[in-house]
Design a protein around this motif. Sequence first.
Motif, PDB file in Angstrom:
ATOM      1  N   GLN A 135     -10.421  12.550   8.001  1.00 41.65           N
ATOM      2  CA  GLN A 135      -9.162  12.605   7.251  1.00 41.65           C
ATOM      3  C   GLN A 135      -8.289  11.380   7.461  1.00 41.65           C
ATOM      4  O   GLN A 135      -7.198  11.285   6.892  1.00 41.65           O
ATOM      5  N   GLY A 136      -8.721  10.431   8.287  1.00 42.82           N
ATOM      6  CA  GLY A 136      -7.920   9.255   8.552  1.00 42.82           C
ATOM      7  C   GLY A 136      -7.022   9.435   9.763  1.00 42.82           C
ATOM      8  O   GLY A 136      -6.978  10.500  10.379  1.00 42.82           O
ATOM      9  N   ILE A 137      -6.282   8.376  10.101  1.00 41.24           N
ATOM     10  CA  ILE A 137      -5.486   8.391  11.320  1.00 41.24           C
ATOM     11  C   ILE A 137      -4.408   9.465  11.281  1.00 41.24           C
ATOM     12  O   ILE A 137      -4.259  10.245  12.218  1.00 41.24           O
ATOM     13  N   LEU A 138      -3.671   9.533  10.176  1.00 38.96           N
ATOM     14  CA  LEU A 138      -2.559  10.480  10.069  1.00 38.96           C
ATOM     15  C   LEU A 138      -2.771  11.488   8.949  1.00 38.96           C
ATOM     16  O   LEU A 138      -1.828  12.190   8.571  1.00 38.96           O
ATOM     17  N   GLY A 140      -4.955   7.796   5.991  1.00 33.11           N
ATOM     18  CA  GLY A 140      -4.918   9.183   5.511  1.00 33.11           C
ATOM     19  C   GLY A 140      -4.379   9.219   4.096  1.00 33.11           C
ATOM     20  O   GLY A 140      -3.270   8.766   3.831  1.00 33.11           O
ATOM     21  N   LEU A 141      -5.150   9.764   3.172  1.00 34.76           N
ATOM     22  CA  LEU A 141      -4.778   9.752   1.764  1.00 34.76           C
ATOM     23  C   LEU A 141      -3.473  10.485   1.523  1.00 34.76           C
ATOM     24  O   LEU A 141      -3.263  11.595   2.017  1.00 34.76           O
ATOM     25  N   GLY A 142      -2.585   9.880   0.743  1.00 36.60           N
ATOM     26  CA  GLY A 142      -1.344  10.519   0.368  1.00 36.60           C
ATOM     27  C   GLY A 142      -0.248  10.436   1.403  1.00 36.60           C
ATOM     28  O   GLY A 142       0.863  10.908   1.158  1.00 36.60           O
ATOM     29  N   SER A 143      -0.503   9.846   2.562  1.00 37.42           N
ATOM     30  CA  SER A 143       0.494   9.750   3.624  1.00 37.42           C
ATOM     31  C   SER A 143       1.080   8.338   3.646  1.00 37.42           C
ATOM     32  O   SER A 143       0.351   7.361   3.847  1.00 37.42           O
ATOM     33  N   ALA A 144       2.399   8.239   3.430  1.00 38.77           N
ATOM     34  CA  ALA A 144       3.040   6.926   3.472  1.00 38.77           C
ATOM     35  C   ALA A 144       2.945   6.324   4.866  1.00 38.77           C
ATOM     36  O   ALA A 144       2.673   5.124   5.013  1.00 38.77           O
ATOM     37  N   ALA A 196       0.810  -1.219   0.000  1.00 39.05           N
ATOM     38  CA  ALA A 196       0.000   0.000   0.000  1.00 39.05           C
ATOM     39  C   ALA A 196       0.843   1.270   0.000  1.00 39.05           C
ATOM     40  O   ALA A 196       0.379   2.307  -0.465  1.00 39.05           O
ATOM     41  N   VAL A 197       2.072   1.217   0.511  1.00 37.32           N
ATOM     42  CA  VAL A 197       2.898   2.430   0.596  1.00 37.32           C
ATOM     43  C   VAL A 197       3.150   3.008  -0.794  1.00 37.32           C
ATOM     44  O   VAL A 197       3.025   4.219  -1.011  1.00 37.32           O
ATOM     45  N   GLY A 198       3.518   2.144  -1.744  1.00 35.20           N
ATOM     46  CA  GLY A 198       3.760   2.631  -3.096  1.00 35.20           C
ATOM     47  C   GLY A 198       2.517   3.246  -3.708  1.00 35.20           C
ATOM     48  O   GLY A 198       2.581   4.305  -4.356  1.00 35.20           O
ATOM     49  N   LEU A 199       1.368   2.600  -3.518  1.00 32.26           N
ATOM     50  CA  LEU A 199       0.107   3.132  -4.019  1.00 32.26           C
ATOM     51  C   LEU A 199      -0.206   4.487  -3.397  1.00 32.26           C
ATOM     52  O   LEU A 199      -0.673   5.410  -4.070  1.00 32.26           O
ATOM     53  N   SER A 200       0.076   4.633  -2.109  1.00 31.96           N
ATOM     54  CA  SER A 200      -0.160   5.891  -1.420  1.00 31.96           C
ATOM     55  C   SER A 200       0.775   6.992  -1.918  1.00 31.96           C
ATOM     56  O   SER A 200       0.365   8.138  -2.107  1.00 31.96           O
ATOM     57  N   LEU A 201       2.053   6.655  -2.143  1.00 30.41           N
ATOM     58  CA  LEU A 201       3.009   7.649  -2.637  1.00 30.41           C
ATOM     59  C   LEU A 201       2.631   8.123  -4.040  1.00 30.41           C
ATOM     60  O   LEU A 201       2.767   9.308  -4.362  1.00 30.41           O
ATOM     61  N   ILE A 202       2.159   7.204  -4.883  1.00 32.41           N
ATOM     62  CA  ILE A 202       1.730   7.580  -6.230  1.00 32.41           C
ATOM     63  C   ILE A 202       0.560   8.552  -6.145  1.00 32.41           C
ATOM     64  O   ILE A 202       0.526   9.575  -6.839  1.00 32.41           O
TER      65      ILE A 202
END
Length: 331
Positions: A321-324, A274-278, A58-64
């Motif tokens: 906004q999610g956890i972080l 949290g969207l966009g947060s690795a 999921a980290v790569g998907l989030s960074l993209i």
Amino acid sequence: MRHQRLFVPVLALFLVTAPAVTASAQGEAVLGAPGFGARALQALVDGIQFGAIIAITAVGLSLIFGTIHLINFAHGELVTIGATFAFFLNVSPAGPGWHLIPAAIAAVAFGALLGGAIDRGLWRPLRARGTGMINLFIATIGLSLLLRHVVLVLYGARPGSYAQYDIQSAIDLGPVGITPRDLTVTLLSVLVLLGIAALLQRTRIGTAIRAVSVNRDLAEASGIDVQRVVLVVWMLGGALAALGGVFFGLVEIVTWDMGFKLLLLMFAGIILGGLGSAYGAMAGSLVIGIVAQMSTLWFPVDLQYAWALLALIVVLLIRPQGILGRRERVG
């Protein structure tokens, strides 16, 4: 919150179309099974392992998403390609018959090259032409279907497993039992996540990635080569997806659609964290994995992902906004 409003309907669409996933539960109840406390500890260990594998993918998907705001529906196929490429090198009669470790390293390298090639050959030209985000999202669905069926043709529909570390006896660590294979996968997954955190915090390219995620225009005005950063993110995302696919195939089984099945949990972990947060993707994925496994203590295994997604909904009701994640102004 506009990205949150776009992402959640996509998850709802996926919920309708995605097939169920079945993960292994080492603490399955049998005659003479240990008490509730021991089973809870076993489920927690299984959940940490499963959540760490989801986090890697999921980290790569989030960074993209953080760098170019693209919801990449084809990311699950990068997971499958990594697992099946390692399977070809390790098991297939047409392959070289490598040991799993060099096969996994080669699969990670291939995933990185494939991610970079997809960005350079497809997404960068589309972005240069000013293609809208909805059109790009539809293109990711088409790419996902194409790659999935290419894998089906090349790999076949028959499930498979790697040659090494297939059948092992569990090691008893007090009330918890875990095979050396699963223990190694868990420790390596945690080390990889710590390595990603160190990359983002302590390297120049990591600082550039975070800057582009926060404000692309300001990062470009500050002299950061945004195109290079995006290429690095795609290569990093492809490598992590391939590694997660090898780990998932090692503890479960290798199938032609395994990445597509895992994609729902990647989306859930990213939204929860949290969207966009690795770092949010890491935290959210761990929560999803733990809740999924812990729910089997009270409910049937077939419902474990339903309870994980229910936890996602509850958290978003309390913290949209999610956890972080960061709050954004609307309007």
